[in-house]
Write a protein that holds these residues in place. Structure first.
Motif, PDB file in Angstrom:
ATOM      1  N   ALA A  13       0.821  -1.203   0.000  1.00 49.66           N
ATOM      2  CA  ALA A  13       0.000   0.000   0.000  1.00 49.66           C
ATOM      3  C   ALA A  13       0.860   1.260   0.000  1.00 49.66           C
ATOM      4  CB  ALA A  13      -0.909   0.001   1.229  1.00 49.66           C
ATOM      5  N   ALA A  14       0.432   2.247  -0.791  1.00 48.28           N
ATOM      6  CA  ALA A  14       1.107   3.547  -0.848  1.00 48.28           C
ATOM      7  C   ALA A  14       0.049   4.614  -1.100  1.00 48.28           C
ATOM      8  CB  ALA A  14       2.159   3.563  -1.958  1.00 48.28           C
ATOM      9  N   ASN A  15       0.408   5.862  -0.887  1.00 44.54           N
ATOM     10  CA  ASN A  15      -0.568   6.918  -1.188  1.00 44.54           C
ATOM     11  C   ASN A  15       0.076   8.262  -1.499  1.00 44.54           C
ATOM     12  OD1 ASN A  15      -0.310   7.079   2.010  1.00 44.54           O
ATOM     13  ND2 ASN A  15      -1.183   9.047   1.368  1.00 44.54           N
ATOM     14  N   ASN A  16      -0.512   8.948  -2.486  1.00 47.94           N
ATOM     15  CA  ASN A  16      -0.249  10.360  -2.696  1.00 47.94           C
ATOM     16  C   ASN A  16      -1.141  11.151  -1.751  1.00 47.94           C
ATOM     17  OD1 ASN A  16       1.469   9.861  -4.967  1.00 47.94           O
ATOM     18  ND2 ASN A  16      -0.328   9.682  -6.299  1.00 47.94           N
ATOM     19  N   VAL A  17      -0.812  12.425  -1.532  1.00 47.45           N
ATOM     20  CA  VAL A  17      -1.674  13.316  -0.753  1.00 47.45           C
ATOM     21  C   VAL A  17      -2.089  14.460  -1.687  1.00 47.45           C
ATOM     22  CG1 VAL A  17      -1.922  14.696   1.334  1.00 47.45           C
ATOM     23  CG2 VAL A  17      -0.348  12.749   1.322  1.00 47.45           C
ATOM     24  N   ILE A  18      -3.400  14.640  -1.854  1.00 48.79           N
ATOM     25  CA  ILE A  18      -3.912  15.601  -2.836  1.00 48.79           C
ATOM     26  C   ILE A  18      -4.984  16.489  -2.218  1.00 48.79           C
ATOM     27  CG2 ILE A  18      -4.878  15.905  -5.146  1.00 48.79           C
ATOM     28  CD1 ILE A  18      -4.145  13.054  -5.795  1.00 48.79           C
ATOM     29  N   GLY A  19      -4.869  17.803  -2.460  1.00 49.00           N
ATOM     30  CA  GLY A  19      -5.893  18.763  -2.076  1.00 49.00           C
ATOM     31  C   GLY A  19      -6.214  19.651  -3.262  1.00 49.00           C
ATOM     32  N   VAL A  20      -7.433  20.170  -3.293  1.00 45.44           N
ATOM     33  CA  VAL A  20      -7.914  20.917  -4.461  1.00 45.44           C
ATOM     34  C   VAL A  20      -8.511  22.263  -4.056  1.00 45.44           C
ATOM     35  CG1 VAL A  20      -9.557  20.874  -6.392  1.00 45.44           C
ATOM     36  CG2 VAL A  20      -8.405  18.776  -5.698  1.00 45.44           C
ATOM     37  N   LEU A  21      -8.252  23.267  -4.875  1.00 43.53           N
ATOM     38  CA  LEU A  21      -8.873  24.581  -4.748  1.00 43.53           C
ATOM     39  C   LEU A  21      -9.678  24.797  -6.036  1.00 43.53           C
ATOM     40  CD1 LEU A  21      -8.841  26.819  -2.612  1.00 43.53           C
ATOM     41  CD2 LEU A  21      -6.921  27.851  -3.832  1.00 43.53           C
ATOM     42  N   PRO A  22     -11.005  24.624  -5.975  1.00 42.50           N
ATOM     43  CA  PRO A  22     -11.804  24.697  -7.200  1.00 42.50           C
ATOM     44  C   PRO A  22     -11.713  26.066  -7.874  1.00 42.50           C
ATOM     45  CG  PRO A  22     -13.054  23.677  -5.415  1.00 42.50           C
ATOM     46  CD  PRO A  22     -11.817  24.256  -4.804  1.00 42.50           C
ATOM     47  N   GLY A  23     -11.684  26.045  -9.202  1.00 39.44           N
ATOM     48  CA  GLY A  23     -11.621  27.282  -9.968  1.00 39.44           C
ATOM     49  C   GLY A  23     -12.968  27.984 -10.025  1.00 39.44           C
ATOM     50  N   LYS A  24     -12.956  29.289 -10.166  1.00 38.00           N
ATOM     51  CA  LYS A  24     -14.186  30.080 -10.145  1.00 38.00           C
ATOM     52  C   LYS A  24     -14.898  30.096 -11.497  1.00 38.00           C
ATOM     53  CE  LYS A  24     -12.485  32.902  -6.347  1.00 38.00           C
ATOM     54  NZ  LYS A  24     -13.292  32.155  -5.378  1.00 38.00           N
ATOM     55  N   SER A  25     -14.182  30.436 -12.555  1.00 37.42           N
ATOM     56  CA  SER A  25     -14.839  30.529 -13.863  1.00 37.42           C
ATOM     57  C   SER A  25     -14.402  29.443 -14.832  1.00 37.42           C
ATOM     58  CB  SER A  25     -14.582  31.906 -14.486  1.00 37.42           C
ATOM     59  OG  SER A  25     -13.201  32.072 -14.771  1.00 37.42           O
ATOM     60  N   LYS A  26     -13.262  28.771 -14.534  1.00 43.52           N
ATOM     61  CA  LYS A  26     -12.750  27.714 -15.401  1.00 43.52           C
ATOM     62  C   LYS A  26     -12.420  26.467 -14.570  1.00 43.52           C
ATOM     63  CE  LYS A  26     -10.876  30.986 -18.769  1.00 43.52           C
ATOM     64  NZ  LYS A  26      -9.753  31.384 -19.625  1.00 43.52           N
ATOM     65  N   PRO A  27     -13.440  25.902 -13.911  1.00 45.08           N
ATOM     66  CA  PRO A  27     -13.194  24.798 -12.977  1.00 45.08           C
ATOM     67  C   PRO A  27     -12.685  23.524 -13.621  1.00 45.08           C
ATOM     68  CG  PRO A  27     -15.544  25.074 -13.338  1.00 45.08           C
ATOM     69  CD  PRO A  27     -14.876  26.240 -14.000  1.00 45.08           C
ATOM     70  N   ASN A  28     -12.877  23.385 -14.935  1.00 49.50           N
ATOM     71  CA  ASN A  28     -12.441  22.168 -15.622  1.00 49.50           C
ATOM     72  C   ASN A  28     -11.073  22.303 -16.277  1.00 49.50           C
ATOM     73  OD1 ASN A  28     -14.845  20.740 -14.965  1.00 49.50           O
ATOM     74  ND2 ASN A  28     -15.917  21.857 -16.579  1.00 49.50           N
ATOM     75  N   GLU A  29     -10.397  23.417 -15.991  1.00 50.05           N
ATOM     76  CA  GLU A  29      -9.014  23.609 -16.427  1.00 50.05           C
ATOM     77  C   GLU A  29      -8.134  23.554 -15.190  1.00 50.05           C
ATOM     78  OE1 GLU A  29      -8.610  27.126 -18.821  1.00 50.05           O
ATOM     79  OE2 GLU A  29     -10.293  26.575 -20.118  1.00 50.05           O
ATOM     80  N   PHE A  30      -7.138  22.670 -15.203  1.00 51.35           N
ATOM     81  CA  PHE A  30      -6.363  22.390 -13.993  1.00 51.35           C
ATOM     82  C   PHE A  30      -4.928  22.901 -14.066  1.00 51.35           C
ATOM     83  CE2 PHE A  30      -9.348  18.685 -14.465  1.00 51.35           C
ATOM     84  CZ  PHE A  30     -10.237  19.091 -13.474  1.00 51.35           C
ATOM     85  N   VAL A  31      -4.480  23.472 -12.947  1.00 50.98           N
ATOM     86  CA  VAL A  31      -3.077  23.829 -12.757  1.00 50.98           C
ATOM     87  C   VAL A  31      -2.581  23.017 -11.561  1.00 50.98           C
ATOM     88  CG1 VAL A  31      -1.420  25.659 -12.285  1.00 50.98           C
ATOM     89  CG2 VAL A  31      -3.465  26.150 -13.656  1.00 50.98           C
ATOM     90  N   ILE A  32      -1.459  22.343 -11.731  1.00 52.29           N
ATOM     91  CA  ILE A  32      -0.941  21.445 -10.689  1.00 52.29           C
ATOM     92  C   ILE A  32       0.317  22.028 -10.053  1.00 52.29           C
ATOM     93  CG2 ILE A  32       0.071  19.160 -10.265  1.00 52.29           C
ATOM     94  CD1 ILE A  32      -1.655  18.124 -12.627  1.00 52.29           C
ATOM     95  N   PHE A  33       0.373  21.965  -8.724  1.00 47.73           N
ATOM     96  CA  PHE A  33       1.608  22.225  -7.981  1.00 47.73           C
ATOM     97  C   PHE A  33       1.965  20.935  -7.264  1.00 47.73           C
ATOM     98  CE2 PHE A  33      -0.109  26.429  -8.571  1.00 47.73           C
ATOM     99  CZ  PHE A  33       1.015  27.220  -8.802  1.00 47.73           C
ATOM    100  N   SER A  34       3.180  20.453  -7.474  1.00 50.66           N
ATOM    101  CA  SER A  34       3.524  19.137  -6.933  1.00 50.66           C
ATOM    102  C   SER A  34       4.957  19.062  -6.431  1.00 50.66           C
ATOM    103  CB  SER A  34       3.316  18.060  -8.005  1.00 50.66           C
ATOM    104  OG  SER A  34       4.212  18.272  -9.095  1.00 50.66           O
ATOM    105  N   ALA A  35       5.185  18.042  -5.605  1.00 51.32           N
ATOM    106  CA  ALA A  35       6.524  17.684  -5.113  1.00 51.32           C
ATOM    107  C   ALA A  35       6.414  16.258  -4.599  1.00 51.32           C
ATOM    108  CB  ALA A  35       6.970  18.631  -3.996  1.00 51.32           C
ATOM    109  N   HIS A  36       7.532  15.602  -4.415  1.00 53.34           N
ATOM    110  CA  HIS A  36       7.453  14.260  -3.807  1.00 53.34           C
ATOM    111  C   HIS A  36       7.865  14.330  -2.344  1.00 53.34           C
ATOM    112  CE1 HIS A  36      11.812  13.059  -3.697  1.00 53.34           C
ATOM    113  NE2 HIS A  36      11.916  13.849  -4.757  1.00 53.34           N
TER     114      HIS A  36
END
Length: 287
Positions: free
Chosen positions: A65-88
């Motif tokens: 078993a393993a897991n990523n940790v993910i949180g989301v800030l929904p967009g206001k006018s373009k919610p279906n366009e995603f910008v990702i900030f990541s690190a390991h």
């Protein structure tokens, strides 16, 4: 701006502490790290990703078993366009012998994970993101990039506008303070967009000075980049002379936390027009 040195120190010091025992994938230490990141996302009040019931994206690696940790800030006018900030958030764990057995991974990559958490808090408080922002701490980068592979397979690459992967920003770059480099700089106009947004500052983003090391396809941005996403890694690591890279000496005391804080602020400022839907970086040529 809510990105301050005290918060950076608090998060970095916790992630790279001895009690995390080097954050090896599958270890009790990485479970502690995951819980800490989850709690930070909870305090910030990020939303859950996709159909998840919490911040953990769980999966198996060869039956473990393993897991990523993910949180989301929904967009206001373009919610279906995603910008990702990541690190390991994983690292190398414990050495078998020696006085100091713990690979603390302060720079690699507690520094990047600290940035992701600080940026999540910043954007939540700013509350003006037109596009949806996804904040991810990947697991299992050090043993083959399994966390980013699993996540990337769940994403439609056409919906991802940009990915800011942050890897080793705790030491000065070869150009000194107030600078960092972007892997794959020449592949899209992601870098020029970021630099344009920093024209009122003294911060500079440069092309990757270590092209022979193929860094663009060696970090967690690689899976989405291969599918055309302008997914780049931001780093300051001097890959030819980084004294503590993959050593037990990679500890918080070796980091320049003032400069690291300024780098996180620069990432925040440089990403504004992408977050707000004004700029859309060009795509990477698919492999």
């Amino acid at each position: 701006m809510s990105i301050n040195k005290q918060e950076v120190i608090r998060i970095e010091t916790e992630l790279a502490s001895d009690k995390m025992e080097g954050r090896a994938t599958f270890s009790p230490g990485i479970e502690l790290a995951s819980s800490f990141i989850e709690n930070e996302f909870k305090k910030i009040k990020l939303s859950f990703f996709d159909q998840l019931k919490n911040y953990r994206q769980e999966f198996d690696i060869k039956g473990k078993a393993a897991n990523n940790v993910i949180g989301v800030l929904p967009g206001k006018s373009k919610p279906n366009e995603f910008v990702i900030f990541s690190a390991h958030y994983d690292h190398l764990g414990m050495a078998k012998e020696g006085v100091d057995k713990i690979y603390n991974g302060a720079n690699d990559d507690a520094s990047g994970t600290t940035a992701v958490i600080a940026l999540a808090k910043y954007y939540k408080e700013l509350n003006n993101n037109e596009r949806t922002i996804i904040f991810i701490a990947f697991t299992a980068e050090e043993i083959g990039g399994f966390g980013s592979k699993f996540f990337s397979e769940k994403m439609n690459p056409d919906s991802v506008v940009a990915m800011f992967n942050i890897e080793m920003i705790g030491t000065e770059s070869k150009w000194g303070k107030n600078s960092a480099y972007i892997t794959g700089f020449e592949k899209t106009d992601f870098g020029p967009i970021l630099q344009k947004n920093l024209k009122e500052t003294n911060f500079n983003f440069y092309q990757d000075p270590y092209p022979t090391q193929q860094l663009f396809y060696r970090s967690d941005n690689a899976r989405l980049a291969a599918q055309g996403v302008p997914a780049h890694t931001i780093s300051t690591s001097k890959m030819d002379v980084e004294a503590n890279y993959h050593k037990v000496s990679d500890e918080v005391s070796t980091l320049d936390l003032d400069n690291m804080t300024e780098i996180i602020k620069a990432i925040a400022l440089s990403s504004q027009t992408i977050i707000n839907g004004i700029d859309t970086p060009s795509r990477v040529k698919k492999r």
